[in-house]
Design a protein around this motif. Structure first.
Motif, PDB file in Angstrom:
ATOM      1  N   ALA A 160      -8.912  22.525  44.315  1.00 48.68           N
ATOM      2  CA  ALA A 160      -9.132  22.381  45.669  1.00 48.68           C
ATOM      3  C   ALA A 160      -8.582  23.907  46.329  1.00 48.68           C
ATOM      4  O   ALA A 160      -7.675  24.560  45.754  1.00 48.68           O
ATOM      5  CB  ALA A 160      -8.322  21.418  46.196  1.00 48.68           C
ATOM      6  N   LEU A 161      -9.113  24.018  47.338  1.00 48.54           N
ATOM      7  CA  LEU A 161      -8.787  25.328  48.007  1.00 48.54           C
ATOM      8  C   LEU A 161      -8.334  24.764  49.515  1.00 48.54           C
ATOM      9  O   LEU A 161      -8.998  24.127  50.153  1.00 48.54           O
ATOM     10  CB  LEU A 161     -10.049  26.404  48.123  1.00 48.54           C
ATOM     11  N   GLN A 162      -7.230  25.238  50.121  1.00 46.97           N
ATOM     12  CA  GLN A 162      -6.779  25.036  51.377  1.00 46.97           C
ATOM     13  C   GLN A 162      -6.117  26.227  51.955  1.00 46.97           C
ATOM     14  O   GLN A 162      -5.815  27.128  51.363  1.00 46.97           O
ATOM     15  CB  GLN A 162      -5.498  23.817  51.194  1.00 46.97           C
ATOM     16  N   GLN A 163      -6.604  26.259  53.326  1.00 43.86           N
ATOM     17  CA  GLN A 163      -6.105  27.198  54.146  1.00 43.86           C
ATOM     18  C   GLN A 163      -4.591  26.832  54.667  1.00 43.86           C
ATOM     19  O   GLN A 163      -4.539  25.787  55.114  1.00 43.86           O
ATOM     20  CB  GLN A 163      -6.824  27.390  55.403  1.00 43.86           C
ATOM     21  N   VAL A 164      -3.539  27.832  54.356  1.00 43.08           N
ATOM     22  CA  VAL A 164      -2.013  27.460  55.051  1.00 43.08           C
ATOM     23  C   VAL A 164      -1.673  28.587  55.903  1.00 43.08           C
ATOM     24  O   VAL A 164      -1.440  29.918  55.353  1.00 43.08           O
ATOM     25  CB  VAL A 164      -1.272  27.408  53.551  1.00 43.08           C
TER      26      VAL A 164
END
Length: 316
Positions: free
Chosen positions: A251-255
C-alpha cells in the motif's frame, strides 16, 4: 532384545515430550478474547472521518475508536463470512466497507449500525473508492467497475474487456480518476467514470498491489520485490524509484505532505524528496496493509493483530 530397548526408549521419549508440554492457559486465552484487538485479527484497511477511526478485517471484525482517544477501541463483529478487505469514508462522513463475498457494508458517521448491501455482480471484487461527489466505486475481475450514486442501493456495471482484476481506484477530483489492474493496466477517466480509456501500460505485466494518484497525471504503484514506480504523465511512462528492500509493498499512503509505503514483515518506508528510506522502530513482525493519519498520529493496520500507532514526529 535390541529392538525392545529401542521401542521402549522411543516410548519414553514421546511420554517425556508430552509430559514437558506446557498446559494451555485458558485464563490467558479468555483474556485475549476480551481484548478489542486480538492476535488472530488480520486487519486489512482503516479510515477516519471527523468523529471516529474505523479499522476492518477478517471474519467481520470492525474496530472503532473516537479520533481523540488513542486506546478506546471498541470491537464489533459483523459475522464470520464478512471478510472485510477495504473501507472508505465518503464526504458525507459515512463509512463503507467491502467484503470479499460481494457485499458492501454501510455504517453511519459514528461507525455503528452496520448493514449489508449485496453488490449484483458475478465478478470477484477487490477495491473500493468514494468519489468527491459521494459516488461509490468498486473494482473487480474481468476489468469490471461498478458505481453507485445512492449508497449501494443500486449499481451500474461496466467492463473494459480485459481479463484482469482491478486492484485500486483513485479519484483525484469529481471528474478525474485512475484505475490500475494486473498485467500492468492503467485506465483514466475525465468524465466522472462515464467512460474509461487506457492511459498506458506498466512494463513486465506489473501487478500493482497498491497505487496512489493524488493529482492529475502524477501517481505511484507498488508491488512485489520492494518495487515502487512513478509516473508524471498519467501512466504513459513509469520510472522505478529504488527502495533498498526486497519485501513486497502492499500500500501507498499520503501522510501530510509526505508519502509512506507499507508492506510485508512490518515494512514501513518514507519518501523524502525522491528517495525512499526505511522507518525503523515500528515494532511489528507481520505485514502492514493500510494506514491513516489522525492528528499527529499515524495508525497502521495489518496481520496478527497489527494495530500500531506511531507519532508523526517519529517517522524519521
Amino acid at each position: 532384545m535390541f529392538m525392545t530397548v529401542r521401542v521402549c526408549c522411543a516410548f519414553l521419549l514421546v511420554v517425556g515430550l508430552y509430559g514437558c508440554e506446557a498446559r494451555l492457559n485458558m485464563e490467558r486465552v479468555a483474556e485475549n478474547n476480551r481484548q478489542p484487538v486480538q492476535r488472530t485479527d488480520q486487519l486489512m484497511a482503516v479510515a477516519a472521518n471527523d468523529e471516529v477511526v474505523v479499522a476492518v478485517g477478517n471474519f467481520g471484525v470492525v474496530l472503532v475508536r473516537p479520533r481523540a482517544s488513542a486506546d478506546s477501541w471498541q470491537r464489533l463483529a459483523l459475522g464470520r463470512d464478512a471478510n472485510l478487505i477495504d473501507i472508505e469514508v465518503c464526504p458525507d462522513q459515512r463509512f463503507y466497507a467491502l467484503s470479499n463475498n460481494r457485499q458492501l457494508w454501510v455504517s453511519d458517521a459514528k461507525g455503528e449500525h452496520w448493514r449489508p448491501v449485496p453488490i449484483p455482480t458475478l465478478e470477484s471484487l477487490l477495491t473500493l473508492d468514494c468519489a468527491p461527489d459521494n459516488t461509490l466505486w468498486v473494482g473487480g475481475s474481468f476489468s469490471t467497475l461498478l458505481s453507485s450514486l445512492d449508497g449501494g442501493a443500486s449499481w451500474e456495471e461496466q467492463s473494459l474487456g480485459e481479463d484482469a482484476i482491478f486492484t485500486q481506484i483513485d479519484f483525484v477530483s469529481t471528474s478525474e480518476a485512475y484505475a490500475v489492474a494486473e498485467l500492468g493496466l492503467v485506465y483514466h477517466t475525465s468524465d466522472g467514470g462515464l467512460s474509461w480509456q487506457s492511459a498506458g501500460l506498466i512494463d513486465d505485466d506489473f501487478y500493482p498491489q497498491g497505487a496512489l494518484f493524488e493529482t492529475s497525471g502524477e501517481g505511484w504503484v507498488a508491488g512485489l520485490g520492494g518495487s515502487i514506480l512513478h509516473t508524471r504523465d498519467g501512466g504513459q511512462h513509469w520510472v522505478a524509484e529504488p527502495t533498498g528492500v526486497a519485501a513486497p509493498v502492499y500500500a501507498l499512503q499520503q501522510v501530510g505532505n509526505e508519502m509512506m509505503a507499507l508492506g510485508e514483515s512490518g515494512l514501513l518506508l518514507r519518501r523524502s524528496g525522491e528517495q525512499w528510506r526505511t522507518v525503523s522502530g515500528v515494532g511489528h513482525g507481520a505485514y502492514f496493509r493500510d494506514a491513516v493519519l489522525v492528528g499527529e498520529q499515524l495508525i497502521l493496520v495489518g496481520g496478527s493483530g497489527g494495530l500500531v500507532v506511531v507519532a508523526r514526529n517519529q517517522l524519521r
